[in-house]
Design a protein around this motif. Structure first.
Motif, PDB file in Angstrom:
ATOM      1  N   LYS A  17       1.022  -1.174   0.025  1.00 34.41           N
ATOM      2  CA  LYS A  17       0.035   0.139   0.085  1.00 34.41           C
ATOM      3  C   LYS A  17       0.792   1.459   0.005  1.00 34.41           C
ATOM      4  O   LYS A  17       0.451   2.347  -0.736  1.00 34.41           O
ATOM      5  N   LYS A  18       1.885   1.333   0.669  1.00 35.92           N
ATOM      6  CA  LYS A  18       2.880   2.367   0.784  1.00 35.92           C
ATOM      7  C   LYS A  18       3.663   2.747  -0.420  1.00 35.92           C
ATOM      8  O   LYS A  18       3.885   3.868  -0.992  1.00 35.92           O
ATOM      9  N   HIS A  19       3.589   1.776  -1.452  1.00 37.94           N
ATOM     10  CA  HIS A  19       4.045   1.849  -2.795  1.00 37.94           C
ATOM     11  C   HIS A  19       2.838   1.998  -3.901  1.00 37.94           C
ATOM     12  O   HIS A  19       2.903   1.874  -5.168  1.00 37.94           O
ATOM     13  N   ASN A  20       1.594   2.398  -3.298  1.00 38.93           N
ATOM     14  CA  ASN A  20       0.520   2.815  -4.160  1.00 38.93           C
ATOM     15  C   ASN A  20      -0.121   1.639  -4.908  1.00 38.93           C
ATOM     16  O   ASN A  20      -0.339   1.791  -6.117  1.00 38.93           O
ATOM     17  N   ILE A  21      -0.015   0.361  -4.459  1.00 39.90           N
ATOM     18  CA  ILE A  21      -0.701  -0.936  -5.034  1.00 39.90           C
ATOM     19  C   ILE A  21      -1.932  -1.036  -4.503  1.00 39.90           C
ATOM     20  O   ILE A  21      -2.013  -0.613  -3.330  1.00 39.90           O
ATOM     21  N   SER A  22      -2.714  -0.821  -5.397  1.00 39.10           N
ATOM     22  CA  SER A  22      -4.068  -0.799  -5.155  1.00 39.10           C
ATOM     23  C   SER A  22      -4.611  -2.124  -4.279  1.00 39.10           C
ATOM     24  O   SER A  22      -4.171  -3.257  -4.346  1.00 39.10           O
ATOM     25  N   ASN A  23      -5.667  -1.862  -3.629  1.00 39.84           N
ATOM     26  CA  ASN A  23      -6.417  -3.237  -3.032  1.00 39.84           C
ATOM     27  C   ASN A  23      -6.654  -4.036  -3.863  1.00 39.84           C
ATOM     28  O   ASN A  23      -6.667  -5.333  -3.391  1.00 39.84           O
ATOM     29  N   GLU A  24      -7.097  -3.861  -5.207  1.00 37.48           N
ATOM     30  CA  GLU A  24      -7.308  -4.889  -6.036  1.00 37.48           C
ATOM     31  C   GLU A  24      -6.340  -5.740  -6.401  1.00 37.48           C
ATOM     32  O   GLU A  24      -6.123  -6.946  -6.674  1.00 37.48           O
ATOM     33  N   GLN A  25      -5.263  -4.769  -6.758  1.00 36.88           N
ATOM     34  CA  GLN A  25      -4.103  -5.497  -7.058  1.00 36.88           C
ATOM     35  C   GLN A  25      -3.450  -6.417  -6.004  1.00 36.88           C
ATOM     36  O   GLN A  25      -2.907  -7.385  -6.331  1.00 36.88           O
ATOM     37  N   ILE A  26      -3.545  -5.923  -4.852  1.00 36.50           N
ATOM     38  CA  ILE A  26      -3.044  -6.916  -3.626  1.00 36.50           C
ATOM     39  C   ILE A  26      -3.778  -7.937  -3.582  1.00 36.50           C
ATOM     40  O   ILE A  26      -3.513  -9.053  -3.392  1.00 36.50           O
ATOM     41  N   ASN A  27      -5.320  -7.949  -3.425  1.00 34.65           N
ATOM     42  CA  ASN A  27      -6.098  -8.904  -3.573  1.00 34.65           C
ATOM     43  C   ASN A  27      -5.772  -9.982  -4.835  1.00 34.65           C
ATOM     44  O   ASN A  27      -5.758 -11.229  -4.498  1.00 34.65           O
ATOM     45  N   GLN A  28      -5.579  -9.546  -5.832  1.00 33.60           N
ATOM     46  CA  GLN A  28      -5.384 -10.525  -7.020  1.00 33.60           C
ATOM     47  C   GLN A  28      -3.989 -11.089  -6.673  1.00 33.60           C
ATOM     48  O   GLN A  28      -3.733 -12.277  -7.035  1.00 33.60           O
ATOM     49  N   LEU A  29      -3.066 -10.435  -6.254  1.00 29.31           N
ATOM     50  CA  LEU A  29      -1.672 -10.923  -6.150  1.00 29.31           C
ATOM     51  C   LEU A  29      -1.781 -12.116  -5.168  1.00 29.31           C
ATOM     52  O   LEU A  29      -1.357 -13.403  -5.247  1.00 29.31           O
ATOM     53  N   PHE A  30      -2.416 -12.037  -3.837  1.00 24.29           N
ATOM     54  CA  PHE A  30      -2.934 -13.107  -2.993  1.00 24.29           C
ATOM     55  C   PHE A  30      -3.726 -14.034  -3.671  1.00 24.29           C
ATOM     56  O   PHE A  30      -3.581 -15.207  -3.204  1.00 24.29           O
ATOM     57  N   GLU A  31      -4.723 -13.742  -4.336  1.00 23.36           N
ATOM     58  CA  GLU A  31      -5.674 -14.735  -4.865  1.00 23.36           C
ATOM     59  C   GLU A  31      -4.591 -15.690  -5.789  1.00 23.36           C
ATOM     60  O   GLU A  31      -4.684 -16.936  -5.665  1.00 23.36           O
TER      61      GLU A  31
END
Length: 83
Positions: free
Chosen positions: A9-23
């Motif tokens: 998040k500190k590097h402006n990665i969106s919640n959607e991108q974070i969720n997709q990464l962990f999915e």
């Protein structure tokens, strides 16, 4: 907040991108590593992140739990890779 999610998040990665990464992580850990590399994190920050995971693998599980995903799928994917 989980240190992995916090760093993303500190590097402006969106919640959607974070969720997709962990999915992706729950389905194919190797593909998740590739996806992580494509997020554009500075190399030094990526190394810090990987160091945290290596020193404390539990933070991966905590991040998956925080996002409401099923960690058992990560374990299943790892087992497939080891076969």
């Amino acid at each position: 907040m989980n240190p992995i999610i916090d760093m993303l998040k500190k590097h402006n990665i969106s919640n959607e991108q974070i969720n997709q990464l962990f999915e992706t992580l729950t389905q194919n850990p190797l593909a998740a590593m590739s996806s992580l590399g494509q997020l554009g994190l500075p190399q030094d920050q990526l190394q810090i992140l990987m160091g945290q995971v290596m020193q404390n693998p539990q933070i991966m599980r905590d991040a998956v739990d925080e996002l409401g995903l099923d960690f058992s799928k990560v374990e299943q994917a790892k087992n497939k890779l080891q076969q």
